[in-house]
Design a protein around this motif. Structure first.
Motif, PDB file in Angstrom:
ATOM      1  N   ILE A  84     -20.131  52.754 -28.610  1.00  0.00           N
ATOM      2  CA  ILE A  84     -20.052  51.300 -28.491  1.00  0.00           C
ATOM      3  C   ILE A  84     -20.834  50.856 -27.258  1.00  0.00           C
ATOM      4  O   ILE A  84     -20.356  50.994 -26.124  1.00  0.00           O
ATOM      5  N   PRO A  85     -22.063  50.355 -27.438  1.00  0.00           N
ATOM      6  CA  PRO A  85     -22.841  49.914 -26.267  1.00  0.00           C
ATOM      7  C   PRO A  85     -22.171  48.734 -25.562  1.00  0.00           C
ATOM      8  O   PRO A  85     -21.739  47.774 -26.205  1.00  0.00           O
ATOM      9  N   LEU A  86     -22.057  48.818 -24.266  1.00  0.00           N
ATOM     10  CA  LEU A  86     -21.534  47.715 -23.470  1.00  0.00           C
ATOM     11  C   LEU A  86     -22.706  46.830 -23.055  1.00  0.00           C
ATOM     12  O   LEU A  86     -23.600  47.268 -22.331  1.00  0.00           O
ATOM     13  N   GLN A  87     -22.721  45.610 -23.546  1.00  0.00           N
ATOM     14  CA  GLN A  87     -23.795  44.672 -23.234  1.00  0.00           C
ATOM     15  C   GLN A  87     -23.373  43.843 -22.027  1.00  0.00           C
ATOM     16  O   GLN A  87     -22.597  42.890 -22.148  1.00  0.00           O
ATOM     17  N   HIS A  92     -23.748  41.048 -13.609  1.00  0.00           N
ATOM     18  CA  HIS A  92     -22.331  41.409 -13.681  1.00  0.00           C
ATOM     19  C   HIS A  92     -22.110  42.918 -13.707  1.00  0.00           C
ATOM     20  O   HIS A  92     -20.965  43.383 -13.734  1.00  0.00           O
ATOM     21  N   LEU A  93     -23.189  43.677 -13.701  1.00  0.00           N
ATOM     22  CA  LEU A  93     -23.075  45.124 -13.899  1.00  0.00           C
ATOM     23  C   LEU A  93     -22.222  45.790 -12.816  1.00  0.00           C
ATOM     24  O   LEU A  93     -21.343  46.611 -13.124  1.00  0.00           O
ATOM     25  N   ALA A  94     -22.455  45.436 -11.560  1.00  0.00           N
ATOM     26  CA  ALA A  94     -21.718  46.080 -10.476  1.00  0.00           C
ATOM     27  C   ALA A  94     -20.222  45.798 -10.586  1.00  0.00           C
ATOM     28  O   ALA A  94     -19.383  46.696 -10.419  1.00  0.00           O
ATOM     29  N   ARG A  95     -19.873  44.550 -10.892  1.00  0.00           N
ATOM     30  CA  ARG A  95     -18.456  44.183 -10.995  1.00  0.00           C
ATOM     31  C   ARG A  95     -17.785  44.904 -12.164  1.00  0.00           C
ATOM     32  O   ARG A  95     -16.679  45.437 -12.033  1.00  0.00           O
ATOM     33  N   VAL A  96     -18.460  44.923 -13.334  1.00  0.00           N
ATOM     34  CA  VAL A  96     -17.876  45.562 -14.514  1.00  0.00           C
ATOM     35  C   VAL A  96     -17.771  47.071 -14.314  1.00  0.00           C
ATOM     36  O   VAL A  96     -16.770  47.696 -14.674  1.00  0.00           O
TER      37      VAL A  96
END
Length: 312
Positions: A84-87, A92-96
């Motif tokens: 399941i690719p996380l888009q 927001h990448l660092a926070r997620v």
């Protein structure tokens, strides 16, 4: 006593060391489990790689059982896994990533405590009302948030968004309240299981009153006495608090791996004799509870006893 929001159990979750082994065990118990979902994430310009937590579910029409494991290099990804690719937008990448890492750390801590039942989620018919009630009762929680999960529908796998209130990490596990997913489909499990009906929490006998008060605030209703145990009857199903010195009477031979701890759950089955037959044919050890229900001991079921009850 009818409640206006919490009506049943939404799901219970087991944290396991090896998802492939866990699927095999649960298949032997007669549950159908779809291929596990593995989230993938692309970082630092590299191709997407599995990251976070993988899971699969034994679905019923109204609730489910979850098996979840950390994604690690020591656990190979099954051939039938769903990636399941996380888009995630770059900003927001660092926070997620930090949030997913926090989830991994929480699972690691739970697994270090013991392999078994670590998550309980209640189902609400009105999550905004539940949000207000919990706040008024002084329950610390994270507010209403949206969570995406993969479900199997007649049209194939779909990503569904469900609103959730995370009550958070408490000594016995991870607690939450969630909305029902009206599109959820129940599987035709060979053991005849059709619904999650009970979760059993073992607590220190001296602290039973404190746990009773805390869970009364969560579900918005009082418990009833059932011998030494306390039972919260929901509109459908229940939660059972049992003092640790009574657990081996309720479920002969069972011991809590820690205190407090979720130690068992119960499912309703269509034909209890057929369920017993399947477990016997599969070589699964069973015992009989104080109520006369067959159950699979925790030692044979990934650390949480599985109780089978005749459907009412």
């Amino acid at each position: 006593m009818k409640n206006t929001d919490i009506g049943r159990l939404h799901h219970v979750g087991l944290v396991v060391a090896d998802l492939a082994t866990a699927r095999t065990v649960y298949s032997t118990l007669g549950f159908i489990l779809p291929p596990p979902a593995y989230p993938t994430l692309a970082k630092d310009g590299n191709p997407p790689r599995p990251f976070g937590a993988a899971h699969t579910h034994a679905y019923f029409a109204k609730n489910f059982i979850e098996l979840v494991a950390r994604v690690t290099e020591d656990n190979p990804i099954p051939d039938d896994a769903k990636l399941i690719p996380l888009q995630i937008p770059p900003e927001h990448l660092a926070r997620v990533t930090a949030a997913i890492t926090q989830t991994i750390d929480a699972l690691t801590a739970r697994l270090a405590r013991f392999q078994g039942l670590h998550r309980l989620v209640f189902q609400t018919s009105g999550i905004d009302a539940t949000d207000g009630r919990l706040s008024s009762a002084g329950v610390t929680h994270g507010g209403v948030n949206s969570a995406a999960r993969q479900v199997d529908t007649p049209e194939g796998p779909r990503t569904r968004t469900v609103r959730v209130i995370e009550i958070g990490n408490v000594p016995e596990g991870m607690l939450a309240v969630a909305e029902a997913d009206p599109a959820q489909q129940g599987a035709d499990h060979p053991n005849g299981a059709v619904e999650l009906m009970d979760c059993v929490l073992s607590v220190p006998a001296a602290a039973l009153g404190d746990f009773e008060a805390r869970y009364a605030a969560y579900v918005g209703r009082p418990a009833r006495d059932d011998g030494p145990a306390r039972v919260f009857d929901l509109d459908r199903g229940r939660l059972t608090l049992v003092p640790d010195d009574h657990l081996a009477i309720l479920l002969p031979g069972e011991r809590s791996p820690a205190l407090p701890a979720f130690v068992a759950y119960a499912v309703a089955v269509r034909d209890i004799d057929a369920t017993r037959d399947l477990l016997r044919r599969n070589g699964v050890p069973t015992k009989v509870s104080a109520a006369g229900d067959p159950f699979v001991p925790a030692a044979a079921a990934l650390g949480a006893a599985v109780i089978f009850r005749r459907m009412e």
